[in-house]
Design an enzyme around this catalytic site. Structure first.
Site, PDB file in Angstrom:
ATOM      1  N   TRP A  19      -9.670 -16.759  -0.605  1.00 22.81           N
ATOM      2  CA  TRP A  19      -9.828 -16.001  -0.410  1.00 22.81           C
ATOM      3  C   TRP A  19     -10.028 -14.983   1.037  1.00 22.81           C
ATOM      4  CZ3 TRP A  19      -8.871 -11.078  -2.891  1.00 22.81           C
ATOM      5  CH2 TRP A  19     -10.175  -9.850  -3.174  1.00 22.81           C
ATOM      6  N   ASN A  21      -9.562 -10.736   2.713  1.00 23.20           N
ATOM      7  CA  ASN A  21      -9.088 -10.083   2.833  1.00 23.20           C
ATOM      8  C   ASN A  21      -9.205  -9.061   4.397  1.00 23.20           C
ATOM      9  OD1 ASN A  21     -11.864  -9.377   2.278  1.00 23.20           O
ATOM     10  ND2 ASN A  21     -12.003  -7.608   2.863  1.00 23.20           N
ATOM     11  N   ASP A  22      -9.472  -8.370   4.882  1.00 21.30           N
ATOM     12  CA  ASP A  22      -9.070  -7.612   5.803  1.00 21.30           C
ATOM     13  C   ASP A  22      -9.316  -8.253   7.134  1.00 21.30           C
ATOM     14  OD1 ASP A  22     -10.738  -6.306   3.958  1.00 21.30           O
ATOM     15  OD2 ASP A  22     -11.307  -5.055   5.340  1.00 21.30           O
ATOM     16  N   GLU A 200     -13.623   3.472   4.903  1.00 21.01           N
ATOM     17  CA  GLU A 200     -13.959   1.870   5.541  1.00 21.01           C
ATOM     18  C   GLU A 200     -12.271   2.200   6.370  1.00 21.01           C
ATOM     19  OE1 GLU A 200     -15.053  -0.418   1.708  1.00 21.01           O
ATOM     20  OE2 GLU A 200     -13.067  -0.289   1.767  1.00 21.01           O
ATOM     21  N   ASP A 233     -11.873   3.392   0.201  1.00 19.90           N
ATOM     22  CA  ASP A 233     -12.647   3.510  -0.890  1.00 19.90           C
ATOM     23  C   ASP A 233     -12.633   3.287  -2.199  1.00 19.90           C
ATOM     24  OD1 ASP A 233     -14.130   0.676  -1.400  1.00 19.90           O
ATOM     25  OD2 ASP A 233     -15.937   2.305  -1.424  1.00 19.90           O
TER      26      ASP A 233
HETATM   27  N1  DQQ Z   1     -14.261  -5.152   2.915  1.00 27.08           N
HETATM   28  C1  DQQ Z   1     -15.006  -5.669   4.273  1.00 27.08           C
HETATM   29  C2  DQQ Z   1     -16.090  -4.449   4.862  1.00 27.08           C
HETATM   30  C3  DQQ Z   1     -15.137  -3.117   4.566  1.00 27.08           C
HETATM   31  C4  DQQ Z   1     -14.194  -4.125   2.750  1.00 27.08           C
HETATM   32  C5  DQQ Z   1     -15.814  -6.890   3.496  1.00 27.08           C
HETATM   33  C6  DQQ Z   1     -12.971  -2.954   3.762  1.00 27.08           C
HETATM   34  O1  DQQ Z   1     -16.853  -4.266   5.634  1.00 27.08           O
HETATM   35  O2  DQQ Z   1     -15.058  -1.597   4.233  1.00 27.08           O
HETATM   36  O3  DQQ Z   1     -14.933  -7.541   3.326  1.00 27.08           O
HETATM   37  O4  DQQ Z   1     -11.668  -3.992   2.365  1.00 27.08           O
END
Ligand code: DQQ
Length: 534
Positions: A19, A21-22, A200, A233
């Protein structure tokens, strides 16, 4: 595991497995672009969040490095969450990130490279005195995350902003610091927008009103504006607005309050979230990185052992022609992937027809297309179906017209990327740019949507798009980057050599002419950095 292997992308950044993400802490250091990212080393679903790390000399040909930071301290035991880098004038690198503590409280932590002379920045030190910030009074312990890159004011103090919420009002707070260890909370917020919920991954940066260069985050003079972005969010959408920063009282004011943060413009009208920019001092540009997740099922992600990817990095500029939006464009380095090209000039696409474009296999493409419309003389007779409507099948006088990507020969799967023009009785012409996933896959349980929105088209302009196709992602830029749509598609038929490209015109009232240049793109062959060879 070869399960759904044709969905793996060839030139978009994805980890080898599991996985992502950011994007986190992007920076350029000693010849290398560094990308850190939210990563689960153990599974294709979110969890165990660590910082993955990769480097590249061009932001396309990435090389995977060992994990940069793992959740091994009480102040980040539940995850090394999102953060940003600040390059200090003396060459130091400051990394601020959110830790979810052993008690799941969101705190801000400081980290820095163990060895600045290492171009790969392999080792990271977490400051012993962490956390450097805890949620201030009145702020929920799980509503305090994602510190920005810092900027310095004329008083010599650094500022950062951190998103949060107060009831249902999205806010961004400002802290000042001299040393990145001790901070003072500014009284009053940088900005707030009622009803937008938790902010976020806030981003805050200057853009030049004219010119083609990006600006360092600390620039605060000359003909500039400031962009404020929040990732909402509640809706999982990245919204930005353009305005003015008043450093004297640490506030930012939008140019147009009706298109404020969270209620107006978006970076991307498709699948896109948790983006972040950085100033690239190597090429004087501001680069935007963003995360695109899957729209298939979690079960499928677990079967294929990977989930999500990042978009092609984009340059960001203020659109001096419209004065109301940003321009995003794929970094020029992507053009190094271009192989052979095919050109088509003024191809007539009559109302209600489809024209195949004979370019061979169409899974990795960089498409430039320009449409001219025969006439806009008649009034639009569309009843009710405005905007992108129910997709490309929804016909009206002046559209939709566009291209069909990731389509098989028999058109049993296809993804239309298209324009729709409406001409109201009072003579107002409005153009929508859309991507329709509804027929993109025969696979069950895939989330398929019609994406899009209004795009400014100025007098004398043609309808132009740039579309990057990469197996399971389609990134579409309209009008030089005034609007962008990223789509995930999961073809079952239009795969490998069976994928084709078509022009279509589903307008009832006009013919269009299309001029295209289409490049096949090479793969980026993203792989581990050969550390044993250095
Ligand atoms: N993903 C992170 C957070 C953020 C969120 C956690 C946004 O810090 O707010 O994986 O996708």
């Amino acid at each position: 595991n070869a399960m759904f292997s044709w969905q793996r992308t060839a030139f978009h950044f994805q980890p080898e497995k599991n996985w992502i993400n950011d994007p986190n802490g992007p920076l350029f250091h000693k010849g290398w672009y560094h990308l850190f990212y939210q990563y689960n080393p153990d599974s294709a679903v979110w969890g165990n969040i660590t910082w993955g790390h990769a480097v590249s000399t061009d932001m396309i040909h990435w090389l995977y490095l060992p994990l940069a930071m793992v959740p091994d301290r009480w102040f980040d035991a539940n995850g090394v969450w999102t953060g940003s880098a600040t390059l200090l004038p003396d060459g130091q690198i400051i990394m601020l990130y959110t830790g979810s503590t052993n008690e799941s409280v969101q705190v801000q932590n400081l980290a820095y490279p163990a060895n600045l002379s290492d171009p790969l920045l392999l080792d990271w030190v977490k400051y012993e005195g962490n956390p450097i910030l805890t949620p201030p009074s009145g702020i929920g312990s799980t509503d305090f995350r994602d510190p920005t890159t810092a900027w310095i004011g004329p008083d010599g103090k650094w500022r950062i902003t951190i998103g949060s919420k107060f009831n249902t009002t999205g806010i961004s707070m400002v802290y000042t610091t001299n040393d990145f260890i001790n901070y003072e909370l500014h009284n009053g917020v940088l900005h707030e927008v009622p009803g937008t919920g938790m902010w976020e991954c806030v981003d805050f940066y200057p853009v030049a009103i004219n010119g083609s260069k990006g600006l360092d985050t600390s620039v605060n003079s000359g003909r500039i504006k400031h962009v404020l972005k929040a990732s909402l969010d509640d809706t999982k959408l990245d919204h930005y607005a353009i305005g003015t920063y008043f450093i004297e009282n640490e506030t930012w004011v939008p140019d147009d309050p009706t298109i404020d943060v969270g209620i107006g413009l978006r970076y991307d009208y498709g699948r896109y979230y948790a983006s972040k920019t950085f100033y690239d001092q190597n090429k004087d540009r501001r680069i935007l990185l963003g995360w695109v997740n899957e729209t298939d099922t979690e079960t499928d992600d677990l079967k294929k052992h990977w989930a999500s990817l990042h978009t092609i990095p984009r340059t960001v500029l203020f659109d001096s022609k419209t004065g109301t939006n940003l321009l995003q464009w794929p970094v020029e380095e992507i053009e190094d992937l271009r192989l052979n090209s095919t050109e088509f000039t003024d191809v007539l696409v009559e109302a209600g027809t489809i024209v195949p474009l004979d370019i061979g296999t169409a899974t990795q493409l960089d498409i430039s297309v320009d449409f001219k419309i025969e006439s806009l003389d008649t009034e639009e007779s569309v009843n009710g179906s405005s905007g992108c409507g129910d997709g490309a099948v929804d016909r009206s006088t002046f559209g939709p017209f566009g291209i069909l990507v990731i389509a098989d020969e028999s058109l049993s799967e296809l993804t239309p990327v298209y324009f729709r023009v409406t001409n109201s009785t009072d003579g107002d012409v409005t153009t929508y740019f859309c991507a329709d996933e509804s027929r993109s896959s025969k696979a069950p349980e895939v989330f398929k949507q019609v994406y899009g929105g209004k795009v400014p088209v100025l007098d004398g302009e043609t309808y132009s798009a740039r579309v990057l196709v990469d197996h399971s992602i389609v990134e579409s830029y309209a009008q030089g980057g005034r609007m962008v749509i990223s789509s995930r598609v999961y073809p079952t038929e239009a795969i490998y050599g069976a994928a084709r490209l078509f022009l279509f015109n589903n307008a009832t009232g006009v013919n269009v002419k299309a001029t295209l240049k289409i490049w096949r793109l090479n793969s980026a062959f993203i792989h581990p950095f050969p550390l044993d060879q250095i």
